[in-house]
Design a protein around this motif. Structure first.
Motif, PDB file in Angstrom:
ATOM      1  N   VAL A  88       0.931  -0.996  -0.269  1.00 20.16           N
ATOM      2  CA  VAL A  88       0.199  -0.074  -0.041  1.00 20.16           C
ATOM      3  C   VAL A  88       0.672   1.431  -0.270  1.00 20.16           C
ATOM      4  CG1 VAL A  88      -2.284   1.146   1.387  1.00 20.16           C
ATOM      5  CG2 VAL A  88      -1.916  -1.121   0.677  1.00 20.16           C
ATOM      6  N   VAL A  89       0.772   1.916  -1.231  1.00 19.60           N
ATOM      7  CA  VAL A  89       1.583   3.830  -0.984  1.00 19.60           C
ATOM      8  C   VAL A  89       0.708   4.707  -0.488  1.00 19.60           C
ATOM      9  CG1 VAL A  89       3.045   4.943  -3.063  1.00 19.60           C
ATOM     10  CG2 VAL A  89       2.965   2.148  -3.060  1.00 19.60           C
ATOM     11  N   ASP A  90       0.967   4.906   0.130  1.00 19.43           N
ATOM     12  CA  ASP A  90       0.089   6.301   1.598  1.00 19.43           C
ATOM     13  C   ASP A  90       0.432   7.439   0.779  1.00 19.43           C
ATOM     14  OD1 ASP A  90      -1.755   5.298   1.730  1.00 19.43           O
ATOM     15  OD2 ASP A  90      -0.843   4.320   3.257  1.00 19.43           O
ATOM     16  N   PHE A  91      -0.279   8.579   0.611  1.00 16.69           N
ATOM     17  CA  PHE A  91       0.977   9.582   0.076  1.00 16.69           C
ATOM     18  C   PHE A  91       0.905  10.759   0.971  1.00 16.69           C
ATOM     19  CE2 PHE A  91       1.217   8.005  -3.808  1.00 16.69           C
ATOM     20  CZ  PHE A  91       2.359   8.786  -4.749  1.00 16.69           C
ATOM     21  N   VAL A  92       0.953  10.508   2.459  1.00 18.65           N
ATOM     22  CA  VAL A  92       0.716  11.085   3.896  1.00 18.65           C
ATOM     23  C   VAL A  92       2.702  11.377   4.993  1.00 18.65           C
ATOM     24  CG1 VAL A  92      -1.328  10.384   4.017  1.00 18.65           C
ATOM     25  CG2 VAL A  92       0.375   8.843   4.848  1.00 18.65           C
ATOM     26  N   PRO A  93       2.604  12.515   5.479  1.00 24.36           N
ATOM     27  CA  PRO A  93       3.791  12.548   5.941  1.00 24.36           C
ATOM     28  C   PRO A  93       4.239  11.405   6.705  1.00 24.36           C
ATOM     29  CG  PRO A  93       2.705  14.595   6.667  1.00 24.36           C
ATOM     30  CD  PRO A  93       1.479  13.247   5.471  1.00 24.36           C
ATOM     31  N   LYS A  94       5.357  10.908   6.434  1.00 24.41           N
ATOM     32  CA  LYS A  94       5.949   9.609   7.471  1.00 24.41           C
ATOM     33  C   LYS A  94       5.587   9.701   8.657  1.00 24.41           C
ATOM     34  CE  LYS A  94      10.158   9.112   4.504  1.00 24.41           C
ATOM     35  NZ  LYS A  94       9.403   7.859   3.556  1.00 24.41           N
ATOM     36  N   GLY A  95       5.074  10.097   9.763  1.00 32.12           N
ATOM     37  CA  GLY A  95       5.215  10.331  10.849  1.00 32.12           C
ATOM     38  C   GLY A  95       4.054  11.065  11.087  1.00 32.12           C
ATOM     39  N   ALA A  96       2.922  10.966   9.891  1.00 28.48           N
ATOM     40  CA  ALA A  96       1.645  11.369  10.103  1.00 28.48           C
ATOM     41  C   ALA A  96       0.631  11.069  11.023  1.00 28.48           C
ATOM     42  CB  ALA A  96       0.776  11.762   8.540  1.00 28.48           C
ATOM     43  N   THR A  97       0.004  11.354  11.572  1.00 26.63           N
ATOM     44  CA  THR A  97      -1.163  10.553  12.316  1.00 26.63           C
ATOM     45  C   THR A  97      -2.693  10.021  12.409  1.00 26.63           C
ATOM     46  OG1 THR A  97      -2.451  12.812  14.151  1.00 26.63           O
ATOM     47  CG2 THR A  97      -0.013  11.659  15.226  1.00 26.63           C
ATOM     48  N   HIS A  98      -3.102   9.532  12.935  1.00 25.34           N
ATOM     49  CA  HIS A  98      -4.494   9.192  12.923  1.00 25.34           C
ATOM     50  C   HIS A  98      -5.306   9.530  13.152  1.00 25.34           C
ATOM     51  CE1 HIS A  98      -2.273   5.513  13.371  1.00 25.34           C
ATOM     52  NE2 HIS A  98      -2.769   5.176  14.432  1.00 25.34           N
ATOM     53  N   ASN A  99      -5.300  11.436  13.659  1.00 25.13           N
ATOM     54  CA  ASN A  99      -5.679  12.475  13.507  1.00 25.13           C
ATOM     55  C   ASN A  99      -5.556  13.570  12.234  1.00 25.13           C
ATOM     56  OD1 ASN A  99      -6.601  12.319  16.055  1.00 25.13           O
ATOM     57  ND2 ASN A  99      -4.965  13.256  16.601  1.00 25.13           N
ATOM     58  N   GLU A 100      -5.125  12.724  11.029  1.00 25.13           N
ATOM     59  CA  GLU A 100      -4.824  13.602   9.600  1.00 25.13           C
ATOM     60  C   GLU A 100      -6.379  13.545   8.960  1.00 25.13           C
ATOM     61  OE1 GLU A 100      -2.747  15.142   9.321  1.00 25.13           O
ATOM     62  OE2 GLU A 100      -0.969  15.218  10.768  1.00 25.13           O
ATOM     63  N   ARG A 101      -6.832  14.354   8.282  1.00 25.99           N
ATOM     64  CA  ARG A 101      -7.792  14.413   7.208  1.00 25.99           C
ATOM     65  C   ARG A 101      -7.378  12.940   6.846  1.00 25.99           C
ATOM     66  NH1 ARG A 101      -8.355  19.259   4.161  1.00 25.99           N
ATOM     67  NH2 ARG A 101     -10.308  18.985   3.771  1.00 25.99           N
ATOM     68  N   VAL A 102      -6.404  12.694   6.350  1.00 27.20           N
ATOM     69  CA  VAL A 102      -6.319  11.773   4.717  1.00 27.20           C
ATOM     70  C   VAL A 102      -6.126  10.215   5.483  1.00 27.20           C
ATOM     71  CG1 VAL A 102      -4.967  11.059   3.426  1.00 27.20           C
ATOM     72  CG2 VAL A 102      -5.342  13.523   3.673  1.00 27.20           C
ATOM     73  N   VAL A 103      -7.049   9.730   5.491  1.00 26.18           N
ATOM     74  CA  VAL A 103      -6.871   8.214   5.605  1.00 26.18           C
ATOM     75  C   VAL A 103      -5.778   7.281   5.161  1.00 26.18           C
ATOM     76  CG1 VAL A 103      -8.181   5.600   5.862  1.00 26.18           C
ATOM     77  CG2 VAL A 103      -9.250   8.113   5.790  1.00 26.18           C
ATOM     78  N   SER A 104      -4.569   7.079   5.898  1.00 25.89           N
ATOM     79  CA  SER A 104      -4.379   5.659   5.858  1.00 25.89           C
ATOM     80  C   SER A 104      -3.909   4.493   6.750  1.00 25.89           C
ATOM     81  CB  SER A 104      -2.968   6.006   6.393  1.00 25.89           C
ATOM     82  OG  SER A 104      -2.930   6.881   7.571  1.00 25.89           O
ATOM     83  N   LEU A 105      -3.370   3.771   5.607  1.00 29.66           N
ATOM     84  CA  LEU A 105      -3.211   2.108   6.482  1.00 29.66           C
ATOM     85  C   LEU A 105      -3.759   1.853   8.006  1.00 29.66           C
ATOM     86  CD1 LEU A 105      -4.113  -0.635   5.220  1.00 29.66           C
ATOM     87  CD2 LEU A 105      -1.572  -0.690   5.155  1.00 29.66           C
ATOM     88  N   HIS A 106      -2.501   2.772   8.197  1.00 32.49           N
ATOM     89  CA  HIS A 106      -2.476   2.891  10.108  1.00 32.49           C
ATOM     90  C   HIS A 106      -3.706   3.383  10.475  1.00 32.49           C
ATOM     91  CE1 HIS A 106       2.006   2.233   8.217  1.00 32.49           C
ATOM     92  NE2 HIS A 106       2.192   1.639   9.336  1.00 32.49           N
ATOM     93  N   SER A 107      -3.641   4.678  10.070  1.00 31.80           N
ATOM     94  CA  SER A 107      -4.785   5.080  10.855  1.00 31.80           C
ATOM     95  C   SER A 107      -5.780   3.875  10.733  1.00 31.80           C
ATOM     96  CB  SER A 107      -5.513   5.996  10.125  1.00 31.80           C
ATOM     97  OG  SER A 107      -5.769   6.210   8.685  1.00 31.80           O
ATOM     98  N   LEU A 108      -6.610   3.278   9.621  1.00 30.98           N
ATOM     99  CA  LEU A 108      -7.630   2.467   9.396  1.00 30.98           C
ATOM    100  C   LEU A 108      -7.863   1.492  10.305  1.00 30.98           C
ATOM    101  CD1 LEU A 108     -10.223   1.363   7.777  1.00 30.98           C
ATOM    102  CD2 LEU A 108      -8.056  -0.062   6.532  1.00 30.98           C
ATOM    103  N   LEU A 109      -6.181   0.417  10.358  1.00 31.28           N
ATOM    104  CA  LEU A 109      -6.301  -0.233  11.393  1.00 31.28           C
ATOM    105  C   LEU A 109      -5.656  -0.016  12.963  1.00 31.28           C
ATOM    106  CD1 LEU A 109      -3.649  -2.743   9.278  1.00 31.28           C
ATOM    107  CD2 LEU A 109      -6.327  -2.459   9.238  1.00 31.28           C
ATOM    108  N   ASP A 110      -5.409   1.582  13.469  1.00 31.62           N
ATOM    109  CA  ASP A 110      -5.142   2.234  14.540  1.00 31.62           C
ATOM    110  C   ASP A 110      -3.978   1.558  14.822  1.00 31.62           C
ATOM    111  OD1 ASP A 110      -5.619   3.484  16.892  1.00 31.62           O
ATOM    112  OD2 ASP A 110      -6.629   1.598  17.757  1.00 31.62           O
TER     113      ASP A 110
END
Length: 822
Positions: free
Chosen positions: A481-503
């Motif tokens: 999965v390739v996410d275009f988000v900063p490497k240290g972006a937390t789950h509070n970001e507007r953009v959903v990432s694989l890590h925020s989806l899976l907490d």
């Protein structure tokens, strides 16, 4: 005699039940008894199967040639599920064996149906839901606030009374959640097998999936049951038809369907059935049993549980990966080149036109193509774009980069779309670029990479996207999965990432985010991404972030931590770093990954708490090699002069701090510097005494006289010592004054004045440092020499011991020899 009579009575009752069960089986088409079952147990009064048998016998006695609609709704699917699950192993008509999670779904449904037999049926008697339609006058609520974050699907099995009053079919609507690619279609085929005496209606959200259901169910042996939709007034072509249609068709024609034709409705991708018209049609067509299948865990707007209240079985994404049902997922985060903070969120996701305006630029498209080519070459993948035009522009740049890519969209004719997807399966095309056409329903086992060039704010959309690469394949070690988000972006970001989806708690580039299967099937598959040696916490929870830093301090990259977390990381690292790891940690500071404050905290913590003596000395020297503020140096002075960890290295530590004072590395007033200097000298009084006595023989007598005198004698001895100290070289004089201690104000005044006259603070500090031994260089060569000398000494001692034993053993022989000769 009485026991024999009771035994004959029980046997006759069991025989009567067995005969009744066979009669009911021939009438209903489903067995009431299975091999190796005890009749008196499974058909005991009050059991679900006994109730089904009693009601069947009652209908037979009334002259019914076949089961009634109500009996089928209440009992037929339950009996069919018991039949399927009684087989070892459970399998479909084609012989395909069901897997564990699919069996769990069928077993969960069976449990719900058995429990439902204890409740009186709710059928309204006409089978068309007309009464429900009249009662449902109140319009549905609008979509919920888009800013509300809905948690995992609710497990509530009961509805409020007012909902139950206007939704009588709610108790017969069930749901089960399995991740995409885990085999929901086979589970659906299991329900079709269990419903071999029932009419089955399958609903899905796209015409493409209708064809897919026809193809897969035909392959599993159910093709002969397919019929077109059976409308009112038409004769039933068969007793157990299977019809596949779309939700859009069902929303328009549910009132035209024959209410007696279908007893089971299977809703594929149930999260797409939450629209106002579709959900209203489901509620109005209330008599059949509904089973909603979904892979979506998080939803914005309405919940699946609102339409399908009862949960059958839920298989989390992590469990599916652990069982090997889906491919594990690896992640690569790429810092976005375009800011999307100005793009509004409409309907739960970014507004498509505004997002395309920000992202659809030639330079960005070329950069995306180069990224895919450099990292994945021709690995099969799917790319999501911000709109149709963006997809075609991306495809152009991907082909220019030498990649076999093509774009598909709603504009693509159906025949061309089918040919394109077939070419992808054959390997003639490796990259499919689309906006949302392939987000749901389409599956390809060879798809390995998913690139979110168009970010999404919807967890539902994101989960459907990554589902395209989760099917297992012999050449797929893991989906990427390739996410275009900063490497240290937390789950509070507007953009959903694989890590925020899976907490997930931390991001490690290239590492698996979902667990690997317990038994690796694809052992020979090569990794497309290798895990990086560093990681960064991404959870917004403070306690969990600190736990990650504490547990993974060696691999944590401090550049992505805020100032407080860097200080915490530096403290943990300073306590635990080993001597052979010091070079690696120096790189984290010299390469600018950590702040100066973190470096200072690391060195201070290392000097204070690290168990390695050499590392403590090195850290102390490095800490004072830079400018030290007043508070920090005061802590270091207290540490070296008082801490138990510095008992054996106090002289070396004091020497290091005195050198820092002599080199002007401490930012403090002269008065404070002088106080520290003599405090450090006092902490090494014994060493200073030896230096003074070695260079000046009268030193011991003068110090002894000063210590053992009182009153004016004490002051006279202080004057003599001061005069002698000022006449000696600075090193000797400083050592003599360091050991001098006055008992009267005048004596202390004389000593303090002499210390000031001895030289500047820097000169005195360097003089005192010269009196102390330098730290021994612990080189590898010297350690080898020590080990070698130790081995030689041990060998010499053992040789001497053996020689002594031999001598002791020879003496008795010499003494007894003459006696033997005599």
């Amino acid at each position: 005699m009485q026991e024999a009579t009771e035994h004959l009575t029980v046997a006759s009752e069991a025989g009567g039940l067995s005969a009744a069960a066979l009669q009911a089986e021939a009438w209903a088409g489903e067995p009431f008894l299975h091999p190796e079952e005890e009749t008196g147990v499974v058909l005991a009064p009050g059991t679900a199967r006994r109730r089904a048998l009693d009601d069947a016998l009652a209908e037979i006695e009334s002259g019914a040639a076949e089961p009634s609609y109500g009996w089928k709704i209440r009992y037929a699917l339950m009996l069919g599920l018991e039949r399927v699950l009684s087989e070892r192993p459970p399998k479909l008509a084609s012989g395909t064996e069901l897997r564990r999670h699919q069996i769990d779904a069928l077993a969960g449904m069976l449990t719900e149906l058995i429990a439902a037999t204890q409740i009186e049926p709710e059928l309204n008697g006409n089978g068309n839901g007309a009464a429900v339609e009249e009662a449902e006058v109140e319009p549905e609520e609008e979509e919920e606030d888009l800013g509300v974050h809905l948690e995992a699907l609710t497990d509530e099995l009961e509805l409020p009374e007012e909902r139950a009053g206007r939704d009588p079919g709610a108790s017969r609507r069930y749901r089960f959640r399995h991740p995409t690619a885990s085999g929901k279609t086979i589970a659906a085929a299991g329900f079709v097998e269990a419903a071999r005496t029932l009419g089955v209606l399958i609903l899905t959200h796209r015409r493409l999936l209708v064809t897919q259901f026809h193809r897969e169910l035909t392959a599993e042996g159910y093709g002969e049951r397919f019929t077109d939709a059976i409308l009112k007034g038409q004769s039933l072509p068969r007793a157990n038809p299977v019809t596949v249609q779309t939700y859009a068709w069902f929303a328009r024609h549910w009132s035209d369907l024959d209410p007696k034709a279908y007893q089971l409705v299977i809703c594929d991708e149930a999260h797409t059935a939450l629209g106002e018209k579709t959900s209203a049609a489901i509620r109005n067509f209330s008599d059949p049993i509904f089973i909603g299948m979904t892979a979506t865990e998080q939803l914005i707007a309405k919940q699946v549980s609102d339409v399908f209240p009862a949960s059958i079985d839920e298989l989390p994404l992590g469990d599916a990966a652990r069982r090997g049902l889906i491919a594990p997922l690896r992640c690569l985060r790429v810092p976005p080149a375009a800011a999307i903070s100005s793009v509004p969120i409409v309907g739960g996701d970014f507004e498509e036109r505004a997002l395309a305006a920000v992202l659809d630029h030639t330079a960005l498209n070329q950069a995306a193509a180069s990224l895919y080519r450099d990292r994945f070459e021709n690995t099969p993948g799917i790319v999501y774009a911000a709109g149709v035009e963006h997809a075609y522009n991306l495809a152009k740049e991907f082909r220019a980069a030498g990649l076999k890519a093509t774009a598909v969209s709603g504009r693509t004719p159906p025949v061309q779309l089918a040919e394109t997807l077939a070419a992808y399966e054959r390997g003639e095309i490796n990259i499919l670029i689309n906006a949302m056409l392939l987000a749901e329903g389409w599956n390809s086992p060879r798809a390995t990479v998913v690139m979110h060039l168009a970010p999404t704010a919807s967890k539902r959309v994101y989960q459907q996207r990554i589902g395209r690469i989760m099917r297992t394949h012999p050449r797929k070690e893991a989906g990427v999965v390739v996410d275009f988000v900063p490497k240290g972006a937390t789950h509070n970001e507007r953009v959903v990432s694989l890590h925020s989806l899976l907490d997930a708690d931390f991001y490690r580039e290239g590492a698996r985010v979902t667990p690997a299967p317990r038994r690796r099937v694809q052992r020979r598959a090569r990794r497309k991404l290798s895990p990086a040696p560093w990681l960064v916490p991404v959870t917004p929870d403070v306690k969990r972030r600190l736990a990650v830093i504490t547990r993974e301090w060696q691999r944590t990259d401090p550049r992505f931590l805020d100032d407080d977390e860097q200080l915490y990381w530096a403290t943990i690292a300073g306590r635990n770093v080993r001597f052979d790891e010091r070079v690696e940690f120096v790189k984290k500071f010299t390469e600018g990954k950590a702040s100066r404050g973190a470096l200072e905290q690391f060195l201070s913590a290392c000097a204070a708490e690290n168990p390695n003596r050499r590392l403590r000395l090195t850290a102390l020297a490095d800490r004072v090699s830079m400018i030290v503020d007043r508070a920090s140096f005061d802590d270091l002075v207290t540490l070296v002069t008082q801490a138990p960890t510095w008992d054996k290295d106090r002289s070396q530590g004091v020497r290091t701090l005195l050198r820092a004072l002599g080199d002007g590395k401490v930012d403090a007033p002269e008065q404070i510097l002088a106080r520290w200097t003599w405090r450090l000298a006092r902490a090494t009084r014994k060493v200073q005494d030896r230096r003074a006595s070695g260079e000046f023989p009268e030193a011991k007598r003068l110090l002894g006289a000063l210590a053992n005198s009182r009153g004016h004698r004490h002051e006279e001895n202080a004057a003599r010592l001061v005069n002698a100290a000022l006449e000696q070289p600075r090193e000797v004089g400083a050592a003599l004054l360091a050991s001098a201690e006055g008992y009267t104000p005048r004596a202390n005044k004389l000593i303090d004045a002499a210390r000031e006259r001895l030289g500047t603070i820097q000169e005195v500090a360097n003089a005192l440092a010269d009196n102390l031994p330098a730290p021994k260089a612990a080189s590898g060569r010297s350690r080898r020499r020590r080990r070698k000398r130790k081995k030689k000494g041990t060998a010499r001692a053992q040789g001497q011991q053996q020689q002594q034993q031999q001598q002791d053993g020879a003496k008795p022989e010499r003494e007894t020899a003459p006696a033997a000769e005599a």
